[in-house]
Scaffold this motif. Sequence first.
Motif, PDB file in Angstrom:
ATOM      1  N   ILE A  60       0.844  -1.190   0.000  1.00  0.00           N
ATOM      2  CA  ILE A  60       0.000   0.000   0.000  1.00  0.00           C
ATOM      3  C   ILE A  60       0.883   1.246   0.000  1.00  0.00           C
ATOM      4  O   ILE A  60       1.885   1.295   0.718  1.00  0.00           O
ATOM      5  CB  ILE A  60      -0.891   0.003   1.265  1.00  0.00           C
ATOM      6  CG1 ILE A  60      -1.937  -1.097   1.149  1.00  0.00           C
ATOM      7  CG2 ILE A  60      -1.557   1.348   1.504  1.00  0.00           C
ATOM      8  CD1 ILE A  60      -3.044  -0.781   0.179  1.00  0.00           C
ATOM      9  N   PHE A  67       1.111  -1.325  -5.163  1.00  0.00           N
ATOM     10  CA  PHE A  67       2.041  -1.771  -6.200  1.00  0.00           C
ATOM     11  C   PHE A  67       2.618  -3.120  -5.775  1.00  0.00           C
ATOM     12  O   PHE A  67       2.433  -3.557  -4.640  1.00  0.00           O
ATOM     13  CB  PHE A  67       3.142  -0.720  -6.410  1.00  0.00           C
ATOM     14  CG  PHE A  67       3.903  -0.370  -5.166  1.00  0.00           C
ATOM     15  CD1 PHE A  67       5.026  -1.094  -4.776  1.00  0.00           C
ATOM     16  CD2 PHE A  67       3.480   0.680  -4.348  1.00  0.00           C
ATOM     17  CE1 PHE A  67       5.706  -0.769  -3.609  1.00  0.00           C
ATOM     18  CE2 PHE A  67       4.154   1.007  -3.177  1.00  0.00           C
ATOM     19  CZ  PHE A  67       5.265   0.275  -2.809  1.00  0.00           C
ATOM     20  N   GLU A  98      11.657   2.544   4.314  1.00  0.00           N
ATOM     21  CA  GLU A  98      10.243   2.693   4.708  1.00  0.00           C
ATOM     22  C   GLU A  98       9.895   1.492   5.574  1.00  0.00           C
ATOM     23  O   GLU A  98       9.624   0.407   5.060  1.00  0.00           O
ATOM     24  CB  GLU A  98       9.335   2.740   3.464  1.00  0.00           C
ATOM     25  CG  GLU A  98       9.612   3.904   2.517  1.00  0.00           C
ATOM     26  CD  GLU A  98       8.566   4.059   1.401  1.00  0.00           C
ATOM     27  OE1 GLU A  98       7.696   3.164   1.253  1.00  0.00           O
ATOM     28  OE2 GLU A  98       8.621   5.081   0.690  1.00  0.00           O
ATOM     29  N   GLU A 119       7.648  -0.956   7.662  1.00  0.00           N
ATOM     30  CA  GLU A 119       6.209  -1.244   7.506  1.00  0.00           C
ATOM     31  C   GLU A 119       5.807  -2.537   8.225  1.00  0.00           C
ATOM     32  O   GLU A 119       6.573  -3.492   8.299  1.00  0.00           O
ATOM     33  CB  GLU A 119       5.858  -1.362   6.007  1.00  0.00           C
ATOM     34  CG  GLU A 119       6.355  -0.156   5.199  1.00  0.00           C
ATOM     35  CD  GLU A 119       5.695   0.059   3.848  1.00  0.00           C
ATOM     36  OE1 GLU A 119       4.698  -0.640   3.553  1.00  0.00           O
ATOM     37  OE2 GLU A 119       6.184   0.935   3.109  1.00  0.00           O
ATOM     38  N   ASP A 158      10.266  -1.503   3.176  1.00  0.00           N
ATOM     39  CA  ASP A 158       9.991  -1.292   1.745  1.00  0.00           C
ATOM     40  C   ASP A 158      11.045  -0.324   1.216  1.00  0.00           C
ATOM     41  O   ASP A 158      10.808   0.884   1.138  1.00  0.00           O
ATOM     42  CB  ASP A 158       8.570  -0.736   1.592  1.00  0.00           C
ATOM     43  CG  ASP A 158       8.268  -0.266   0.170  1.00  0.00           C
ATOM     44  OD1 ASP A 158       8.925  -0.746  -0.773  1.00  0.00           O
ATOM     45  OD2 ASP A 158       7.366   0.588   0.015  1.00  0.00           O
ATOM     46  N   LYS A 196      11.193   0.117  -6.924  1.00  0.00           N
ATOM     47  CA  LYS A 196      10.809  -0.666  -5.736  1.00  0.00           C
ATOM     48  C   LYS A 196      11.383  -2.076  -5.765  1.00  0.00           C
ATOM     49  O   LYS A 196      11.218  -2.812  -4.795  1.00  0.00           O
ATOM     50  CB  LYS A 196       9.273  -0.768  -5.687  1.00  0.00           C
ATOM     51  CG  LYS A 196       8.554   0.550  -5.395  1.00  0.00           C
ATOM     52  CD  LYS A 196       8.734   0.971  -3.939  1.00  0.00           C
ATOM     53  CE  LYS A 196       7.821   2.133  -3.556  1.00  0.00           C
ATOM     54  NZ  LYS A 196       7.938   2.483  -2.109  1.00  0.00           N
TER      55      LYS A 196
HETATM   56 MG   LIG Z   1       6.122   1.790   1.285  1.00  0.00          MG
END
Ligand SMILES: [Mg+2]
Lengths: 231, 231
Positions: free
Chosen positions: A15, A37, A63, A65, A98, A119
């Motif tokens: 998300i 994604f 990131e 998460e 992430d 990513k």
């Molecule tokens: Mg992220």
Amino acid sequence: MSLKYLDNARKILCIGRNYAAHIKELNNAKPQQPFFFLKPSSSILKPNAGPFLVPKGVVVHHEVELAFTLNRDLKNLPESFSPEEALASIEGYALTIDMTARNVQDEAKKKGLPWSIGKGFDTFLPVSNFIAKEKIPDPYNVELILKVNGEVRQQDKTDLMLFPIHKILSHMSSIMTLEKGDLILTGTPKGVGQISPGDKIEAYLKYNDEIIEEIKLDAEQKPGPYEYKET
Amino acid sequence: MSLKYLDNARKILCIGRNYAAHIKELNNAKPQQPFFFLKPSSSILKPNAGPFLVPKGVVVHHEVELAFTLNRDLKNLPESFSPEEALASIEGYALTIDMTARNVQDEAKKKGLPWSIGKGFDTFLPVSNFIAKEKIPDPYNVELILKVNGEVRQQDKTDLMLFPIHKILSHMSSIMTLEKGDLILTGTPKGVGQISPGDKIEAYLKYNDEIIEEIKLDAEQKPGPYEYKET
Ligand SMILES: [Mg+2]
Ligand SMILES: [Mg+2]
Ligand SMILES: [Mg+2]
């Protein structure tokens, strides 16, 4: 056993923009509905599987998460899908990072290109061991912490999520069938920032002030021919 | 056996903008290097597995493409990776259609959002049976044809590809490890266009004027709660 969850994931879904303060720090627009994604399974970095790799010319952001896996297939769920039904569909949890090639993503955003490269580099999804569901009775009471070289960069509770898990699942499942074992990342709180070769990364998932899982990594430069160039 | 290749694919990677006339028809910029995106395995529509589903409010475009699978892992390949080495890494081929929610993708391109939703709905990757490598001695001598309601929409040879397979593989492998079994789509020629519920779709892969594989599909409206809304 504690890493088998990674081999069962047919898809890894992430998300975007699910914490208001993170949306603000990147000057992004707040979405009206969840968007997401895919990350490739080849980006997974298991515990004790070597360093995190920073590609040449790439500005990598961390990131941190909360992620979860599914214990069943979910398809075309109604908008009325409830928080209780969502929790019943969760097999367990994981702490994840992430990793994002921010300059690659910024170029993609400007030019309308996909996010898959920014990513998806190898090692761009460090994960913890599997966390049994019983250890996290309330997924909105989790504390996520990320440190670089001992300095706290991210530290927030999951109660700040904009779209809760049942809304994420009903929306995703109306677009693509979610499969037993799929790994879903729920978005990052504020405080994202750069990681450079030589950095030491630590991440922690706490519940009631107790550390449930952690990730410890050294960052190194990615070997091989890749060097960032404009698409 | 002829569909087992689909269960072996850990990743599905799709090259964007690999035919000059298709770049022009969508008013896109020509990339300096190959770019790519991921499709989820849940989007695969196997032969005789039911209709192609058009989500409500979505303008779906067909993109007929030559795909191949890998017989080995590939990682950090040098730019000098040769056409011969690339062919030696191919396990076999498939005829595929990279179905695209064009209005969803157009919004994503305008707002800098990922392509995963626009490319990833259930049934958005119709595929043929596996094509043994021997049947396609030269992957640049393949003819791709797509018809809607009997009318030819796309018909071109793969010799029009901008980035040949060895360049695609060396670039992708420098970003993410390619794994044995991965399915790679090589881009669509010109002539993409809309598919609506009720349409009959046929696609053909020809070699030396002989039909090697085909896809035949009926389009129906996707059931369930999804209806296109802005993100
Ligand atoms: Mg992220
Ligand atoms: Mg994308
Ligand atoms: Mg395509």
